[in-house]
Each structure stands twice: as C-alpha cells, then as structure tokens.
Scaffold this motif. Sequence first.
Motif, PDB file in Angstrom:
ATOM      1  N   LYS A  89      21.314  32.977  15.216  1.00 59.74           N
ATOM      2  CA  LYS A  89      20.230  32.626  14.302  1.00 59.74           C
ATOM      3  C   LYS A  89      19.784  31.175  14.476  1.00 59.74           C
ATOM      4  O   LYS A  89      18.598  30.868  14.482  1.00 59.74           O
ATOM      5  N   ILE A  90      20.738  30.264  14.642  1.00 61.21           N
ATOM      6  CA  ILE A  90      20.458  28.825  14.587  1.00 61.21           C
ATOM      7  C   ILE A  90      20.088  28.215  15.934  1.00 61.21           C
ATOM      8  O   ILE A  90      19.113  27.457  16.042  1.00 61.21           O
ATOM      9  N   ILE A  91      20.858  28.510  16.977  1.00 63.91           N
ATOM     10  CA  ILE A  91      20.636  27.842  18.272  1.00 63.91           C
ATOM     11  C   ILE A  91      19.194  27.978  18.759  1.00 63.91           C
ATOM     12  O   ILE A  91      18.570  26.980  19.146  1.00 63.91           O
ATOM     13  N   PRO A  92      18.594  29.174  18.742  1.00 69.52           N
ATOM     14  CA  PRO A  92      17.212  29.275  19.240  1.00 69.52           C
ATOM     15  C   PRO A  92      16.211  28.436  18.451  1.00 69.52           C
ATOM     16  O   PRO A  92      15.175  28.038  19.000  1.00 69.52           O
ATOM     17  N   GLN A  93      16.516  28.131  17.194  1.00 73.03           N
ATOM     18  CA  GLN A  93      15.623  27.305  16.379  1.00 73.03           C
ATOM     19  C   GLN A  93      15.677  25.832  16.772  1.00 73.03           C
ATOM     20  O   GLN A  93      14.837  25.048  16.342  1.00 73.03           O
ATOM     21  N   HIS A  94      16.661  25.469  17.576  1.00 72.19           N
ATOM     22  CA  HIS A  94      16.902  24.062  17.894  1.00 72.19           C
ATOM     23  C   HIS A  94      16.493  23.666  19.306  1.00 72.19           C
ATOM     24  O   HIS A  94      16.661  22.512  19.689  1.00 72.19           O
ATOM     25  N   VAL A  95      16.006  24.621  20.103  1.00 68.40           N
ATOM     26  CA  VAL A  95      15.719  24.355  21.511  1.00 68.40           C
ATOM     27  C   VAL A  95      14.257  24.663  21.820  1.00 68.40           C
ATOM     28  O   VAL A  95      13.713  25.659  21.350  1.00 68.40           O
ATOM     29  N   MET A  96      13.633  23.830  22.654  1.00 64.42           N
ATOM     30  CA  MET A  96      12.227  24.007  22.994  1.00 64.42           C
ATOM     31  C   MET A  96      11.992  25.130  23.998  1.00 64.42           C
ATOM     32  O   MET A  96      10.877  25.585  24.181  1.00 64.42           O
ATOM     33  N   ARG A  97      13.056  25.553  24.683  1.00 59.56           N
ATOM     34  CA  ARG A  97      12.901  26.663  25.626  1.00 59.56           C
ATOM     35  C   ARG A  97      13.767  27.826  25.147  1.00 59.56           C
ATOM     36  O   ARG A  97      14.645  27.664  24.304  1.00 59.56           O
ATOM     37  N   GLN A  98      13.534  28.980  25.716  1.00 59.24           N
ATOM     38  CA  GLN A  98      14.357  30.144  25.393  1.00 59.24           C
ATOM     39  C   GLN A  98      15.590  30.139  26.282  1.00 59.24           C
ATOM     40  O   GLN A  98      15.476  30.167  27.517  1.00 59.24           O
ATOM     41  N   LEU A  99      16.766  30.109  25.669  1.00 57.84           N
ATOM     42  CA  LEU A  99      18.000  30.123  26.447  1.00 57.84           C
ATOM     43  C   LEU A  99      18.235  31.512  27.033  1.00 57.84           C
ATOM     44  O   LEU A  99      17.820  32.527  26.468  1.00 57.84           O
ATOM     45  N   THR A 100      18.910  31.530  28.176  1.00 58.62           N
ATOM     46  CA  THR A 100      19.247  32.807  28.800  1.00 58.62           C
ATOM     47  C   THR A 100      20.376  33.476  28.029  1.00 58.62           C
ATOM     48  O   THR A 100      21.077  32.847  27.219  1.00 58.62           O
ATOM     49  N   GLU A 101      20.589  34.748  28.307  1.00 54.80           N
ATOM     50  CA  GLU A 101      21.680  35.472  27.650  1.00 54.80           C
ATOM     51  C   GLU A 101      23.028  34.845  28.010  1.00 54.80           C
ATOM     52  O   GLU A 101      23.920  34.759  27.166  1.00 54.80           O
ATOM     53  N   GLU A 102      23.176  34.376  29.256  1.00 54.53           N
ATOM     54  CA  GLU A 102      24.446  33.738  29.647  1.00 54.53           C
ATOM     55  C   GLU A 102      24.684  32.459  28.849  1.00 54.53           C
ATOM     56  O   GLU A 102      25.802  32.189  28.402  1.00 54.53           O
TER      57      GLU A 102
END
Length: 298
Positions: free
Chosen positions: A171-184
């Motif tokens: 829930k939180i990590i994607p709200q904090h990054v300007m790019r979309q992180l990979t599944e890994e």
Amino acid sequence: MVNTRISEKQPYPSKFIEVCGSKMHYVEAGQGDAILFLHGVPTSCYLWRNIIPYLESLGHCIAPDLIGFGYSDKPNITYSVFDHIKYLETLIETLDLKNITFIMHGWGSVIGLDYAMRHEQNCKGLVFYEAFLRTLNGNDISLPLQEQLLALQNIENLSELVMNGSAFVDKIIPQHVMRQLTEEEMQNYRKPFMQEGAGKPILQYFKELPKGDGKSKIDKLIADYSNKLSRSPLPKLMLYSVPGFITTIASIMWAKDHLPNLEIVDIGEELHLAQESNPRLIGETISAWLQGIEHVKV
C-alpha cells in the motif's frame, strides 16, 4: 565505472553480526573511514543498493537493516526509537566503525542524528534526505504527509494492516516513488514482513511519530539533537525534493538559517523514496560532496 542503470539486484552479499543477542543483517563494500547508511520505515538496506556503488571507492560503506526490518532478527521488543538507537550504537561498537559519515533517510535520521550529536568526535559528516531535523509544527507537515496520515487515521483496522506488514508495504511503497517498481523490487521490500506479526516495528513507528507538542519522548529527543545540530561544525549535506514527503520549504529555510557548514542540494521532482527513482543523482551528489570535505580536511 559505475553502472548507471537502476538495478533490481542487491549486488552485495548478506552479512550478519550479533548485536544485543540478536543478529543484524548488513551489506558492505569498500575500505577506509566508515560511510554508514540508515534507512527509514518500512524499507531496508535494499534501498541503498544503487547508491553505494558511487561511494564504495571513498570509504567503508555499511548499510544495515535496522532491528526488526529487512533480514535482521525480529526479537520480542517494543521497537521504540530508543531500541533502534541502542542496537545501532552497539552495532557501531561491534564493527568498530570510526570517523563515520552518516547517510540518513526518514526515521533513520532520528537514530543517526541522535548518535552523531552524542558522539560527534566519531563523525566526519552528515548527509540527510527527508529527515527529522527539528520538532514538527504546522509548517513542517507537508501536504502529502498530511493526506497519508489522514487516510491512515480513517482505516479502522490500521493495526491489522500494519501487522500484516507485506500488505502495508504494497500500500505504502508505491505512494512514495515516482516510478513504478518492478515485482522483484516490491518482493524485496515485501518479503521481510511476510510472517504474521512482523509488522510490529511499523506499528510502533506510527505510535511514535512526533506530534510537535513537545510532550513526547520523541519530541524531546529530536529537540535535544536539533539544538546540538545547530551548533555543530560537522560538514552537512541536505538533499531535498519537491513535493517531497517529510521535508517542507519551511524546514529547508530553517536548516539554511540554523545549521552551520551546510550544503543544500535540490534533487528535483521526487516523493519520499528518490533512492529508487534517481539513485545516480543522489550518488554523484554525495560523492562530490564527500570528496570536497576530504579535500578541505587535507
């Protein structure tokens, strides 16, 4: 030459050391004076994987997982910031780290700045991004942080969400990054919290977040090191971004007016985890600054 591509892989092997009866996980590279990386919540040393390569030729880089985070043990303790301070201080003593340059992010800044202001003679410099430099007030709570705190307050089962740490990370990590992180990449942040109850350190963090009323032990801790920081001659590098998450324009201006021997660098449009979206700029900026203070020292 540093590979400037953002890598999903942790390039450094895991190491463990016993601290206060538990094993703490860390990675390391390079030789010389210590360069100690401190992550915030709910990340781990994985956050620094693409930044350490820019600094490993300049010193002994050590990036631990705070106790209860990453692959460090999860003992049955409160996980108050004072626990983290005790474990970090013991880690420093056990590894015999000297002449430390601290590189701090988020909650890691509270732990690192407290140590630095109590052991100034063992420090070379301070680097901080999205840091708690002074006790919070109305001007120091950014709009993104206000919005997230409000959203979390409206979640009735916050403790259940946080105790299920992997769901909280999702829930939180994607709200904090300007790019979309990979599944890994997400799995690297998620995995340490897969076990039921592993989110206890995250819940304690939310309980202890400073309110700025001056009454809590955390507020008093921050006020104490902030006062010392405003008199400390240690070289300091403040990285900031807009819109940011913890750092506001008011806190940048306060730092400019109150912290001696300070360099301030704008790293552009970022949220809370710029290490994941622009590690090259962060790594190159810290590298140039660190070489600069070495030159001045000589």
